[in-house]
Motif scaffolding. Structure first.
Motif, PDB file in Angstrom:
ATOM      1  N   ILE A   1       0.839  -1.204   0.000  1.00 49.49           N
ATOM      2  CA  ILE A   1       0.000   0.000   0.000  1.00 49.49           C
ATOM      3  C   ILE A   1       0.871   1.250   0.000  1.00 49.49           C
ATOM      4  CG2 ILE A   1      -1.645   1.312   1.396  1.00 49.49           C
ATOM      5  CD1 ILE A   1      -2.699  -1.570   2.304  1.00 49.49           C
ATOM      6  N   TRP A   2       1.950   1.230   0.783  1.00 51.72           N
ATOM      7  CA  TRP A   2       2.876   2.353   0.894  1.00 51.72           C
ATOM      8  C   TRP A   2       3.446   2.744  -0.468  1.00 51.72           C
ATOM      9  CZ3 TRP A   2       8.125   1.922  -0.242  1.00 51.72           C
ATOM     10  CH2 TRP A   2       8.922   3.017   0.101  1.00 51.72           C
ATOM     11  N   ALA A   3       3.663   1.754  -1.328  1.00 51.93           N
ATOM     12  CA  ALA A   3       4.290   2.006  -2.623  1.00 51.93           C
ATOM     13  C   ALA A   3       3.502   2.989  -3.476  1.00 51.93           C
ATOM     14  CB  ALA A   3       4.491   0.705  -3.382  1.00 51.93           C
ATOM     15  N   ASP A   4       2.178   2.957  -3.381  1.00 48.72           N
ATOM     16  CA  ASP A   4       1.397   3.909  -4.196  1.00 48.72           C
ATOM     17  C   ASP A   4       0.979   5.143  -3.402  1.00 48.72           C
ATOM     18  OD1 ASP A   4      -0.933   3.300  -2.783  1.00 48.72           O
ATOM     19  OD2 ASP A   4      -1.965   2.411  -4.472  1.00 48.72           O
ATOM     20  N   GLY A   5       1.317   5.183  -2.119  1.00 46.91           N
ATOM     21  CA  GLY A   5       1.137   6.394  -1.327  1.00 46.91           C
ATOM     22  C   GLY A   5      -0.251   6.664  -0.803  1.00 46.91           C
ATOM     23  N   GLU A   6      -1.198   5.795  -1.094  1.00 41.42           N
ATOM     24  CA  GLU A   6      -2.569   6.055  -0.648  1.00 41.42           C
ATOM     25  C   GLU A   6      -3.250   4.739  -0.271  1.00 41.42           C
ATOM     26  OE1 GLU A   6      -6.730   7.894  -2.411  1.00 41.42           O
ATOM     27  OE2 GLU A   6      -4.877   8.156  -3.539  1.00 41.42           O
ATOM     28  N   TYR A   7      -3.897   4.751   0.883  1.00 44.57           N
ATOM     29  CA  TYR A   7      -4.646   3.578   1.348  1.00 44.57           C
ATOM     30  C   TYR A   7      -6.116   3.872   1.084  1.00 44.57           C
ATOM     31  CZ  TYR A   7      -5.943  -0.256   4.554  1.00 44.57           C
ATOM     32  OH  TYR A   7      -6.452  -1.404   5.107  1.00 44.57           O
ATOM     33  N   ASP A   8      -6.584   3.485  -0.095  1.00 41.60           N
ATOM     34  CA  ASP A   8      -7.943   3.836  -0.503  1.00 41.60           C
ATOM     35  C   ASP A   8      -8.947   2.729  -0.175  1.00 41.60           C
ATOM     36  OD1 ASP A   8      -7.704   1.902  -2.545  1.00 41.60           O
ATOM     37  OD2 ASP A   8      -7.122   3.392  -4.029  1.00 41.60           O
TER      38      ASP A   8
ATOM     39  N   LEU B   1      -7.636  -5.817   9.324  1.00 37.11           N
ATOM     40  CA  LEU B   1      -7.811  -4.403   8.956  1.00 37.11           C
ATOM     41  C   LEU B   1      -7.115  -3.485   9.952  1.00 37.11           C
ATOM     42  CD1 LEU B   1     -11.522  -4.209   7.751  1.00 37.11           C
ATOM     43  CD2 LEU B   1      -9.496  -3.610   6.414  1.00 37.11           C
ATOM     44  N   ALA B   2      -7.302  -3.745  11.231  1.00 39.67           N
ATOM     45  CA  ALA B   2      -6.677  -2.915  12.264  1.00 39.67           C
ATOM     46  C   ALA B   2      -5.152  -3.004  12.181  1.00 39.67           C
ATOM     47  CB  ALA B   2      -7.170  -3.336  13.645  1.00 39.67           C
ATOM     48  N   ALA B   3      -4.638  -4.204  11.970  1.00 36.85           N
ATOM     49  CA  ALA B   3      -3.189  -4.388  11.879  1.00 36.85           C
ATOM     50  C   ALA B   3      -2.623  -3.674  10.653  1.00 36.85           C
ATOM     51  CB  ALA B   3      -2.850  -5.875  11.856  1.00 36.85           C
ATOM     52  N   VAL B   4      -3.303  -3.785   9.524  1.00 38.74           N
ATOM     53  CA  VAL B   4      -2.839  -3.107   8.313  1.00 38.74           C
ATOM     54  C   VAL B   4      -2.916  -1.595   8.499  1.00 38.74           C
ATOM     55  CG1 VAL B   4      -3.303  -2.688   5.854  1.00 38.74           C
ATOM     56  CG2 VAL B   4      -3.339  -5.023   6.756  1.00 38.74           C
ATOM     57  N   ASN B   5      -4.015  -1.102   9.075  1.00 44.12           N
ATOM     58  CA  ASN B   5      -4.131   0.347   9.333  1.00 44.12           C
ATOM     59  C   ASN B   5      -2.961   0.842  10.162  1.00 44.12           C
ATOM     60  OD1 ASN B   5      -6.553   0.576   7.936  1.00 44.12           O
ATOM     61  ND2 ASN B   5      -7.814   0.357   9.753  1.00 44.12           N
ATOM     62  N   ALA B   6      -2.637   0.124  11.235  1.00 41.31           N
ATOM     63  CA  ALA B   6      -1.539   0.516  12.119  1.00 41.31           C
ATOM     64  C   ALA B   6      -0.206   0.487  11.373  1.00 41.31           C
ATOM     65  CB  ALA B   6      -1.497  -0.398  13.334  1.00 41.31           C
ATOM     66  N   GLU B   7       0.005  -0.529  10.559  1.00 38.99           N
ATOM     67  CA  GLU B   7       1.261  -0.653   9.815  1.00 38.99           C
ATOM     68  C   GLU B   7       1.387   0.401   8.724  1.00 38.99           C
ATOM     69  OE1 GLU B   7       3.982  -2.505  10.518  1.00 38.99           O
ATOM     70  OE2 GLU B   7       2.858  -3.019  12.326  1.00 38.99           O
ATOM     71  N   VAL B   8       0.277   0.741   8.060  1.00 32.58           N
ATOM     72  CA  VAL B   8       0.318   1.801   7.048  1.00 32.58           C
ATOM     73  C   VAL B   8       0.748   3.114   7.696  1.00 32.58           C
ATOM     74  CG1 VAL B   8      -1.127   3.247   5.538  1.00 32.58           C
ATOM     75  CG2 VAL B   8      -1.300   0.755   5.421  1.00 32.58           C
ATOM     76  N   GLU B   9       0.208   3.391   8.872  1.00 32.04           N
ATOM     77  CA  GLU B   9       0.591   4.618   9.590  1.00 32.04           C
ATOM     78  C   GLU B   9       2.056   4.577   9.992  1.00 32.04           C
ATOM     79  OE1 GLU B   9      -1.627   6.852  11.989  1.00 32.04           O
ATOM     80  OE2 GLU B   9      -3.458   6.546  10.865  1.00 32.04           O
ATOM     81  N   ALA B  10       2.492   3.448  10.540  1.00 31.99           N
ATOM     82  CA  ALA B  10       3.879   3.328  11.002  1.00 31.99           C
ATOM     83  C   ALA B  10       4.860   3.432   9.837  1.00 31.99           C
ATOM     84  CB  ALA B  10       4.066   2.001  11.742  1.00 31.99           C
TER      85      ALA B  10
END
Length: 136
Positions: free
Chosen positions: A16-23, A45-54
């Motif tokens: 997700i980080w590679a394209d810069g947006e978690y849509d 979902l919660a784990a991915v949300n936390a990792e996208v932020e981190a």
């Protein structure tokens, strides 16, 4: 699934980080991945949300370090399944670009999936998704 959900979440988050947006489409894909792997949807979902932020706060070098660490902890028998999930996330927007392919190949390498096999998996996906736009 034998692989720890947090390791899977980190790998998906690097995609997700590679394209810069978690849509929204990516969030739906995460839900589908959770269901396919018989994981708790809300937990993934919660784990991915936390990792996208981190990961969003890290530079590319640090993201690669985190990816290598987490990918090394993926169950060997599940590496290609995890790569399939990465492919799903990377292509959910209907566009596949060079940067995404670089990221996919980096993740494949980190997972221990042979590059040729990863390319064939991607080619198979492109063949099965004729509406996918490949951008050079």
């Amino acid at each position: 699934m034998k692989t720890n959900i947090k390791n899977l979440a980190t790998i998906l988050a690097t995609t997700i980080w590679a394209d810069g947006e978690y849509d929204e489409a990516e969030k739906i894909s995460v839900e589908e991945i959770a269901e396919a792997f018989e994981l708790d949807v809300n937990e993934l979902l919660a784990a991915v949300n936390a990792e996208v932020e981190a990961i969003g706060a890290l530079d590319e070098e640090k993201v690669n370090e985190v990816l290598l660490q987490k990918a090394a902890e993926v169950d060997e028998d599940e590496a290609e399944l995890v790569l399939q999930a990465v492919l799903q996330i990377a292509t959910v927007d209907g566009v596949l670009c060079e940067e995404e392919v670089d990221n996919i190949l980096s993740i494949a390498s980190a997972l221990g999936v042979n590059e040729a096999r990863a390319v064939l998996m991607l080619a198979d996906l492109v063949k099965e998704e004729p509406e996918l736009e490949v951008v050079f």
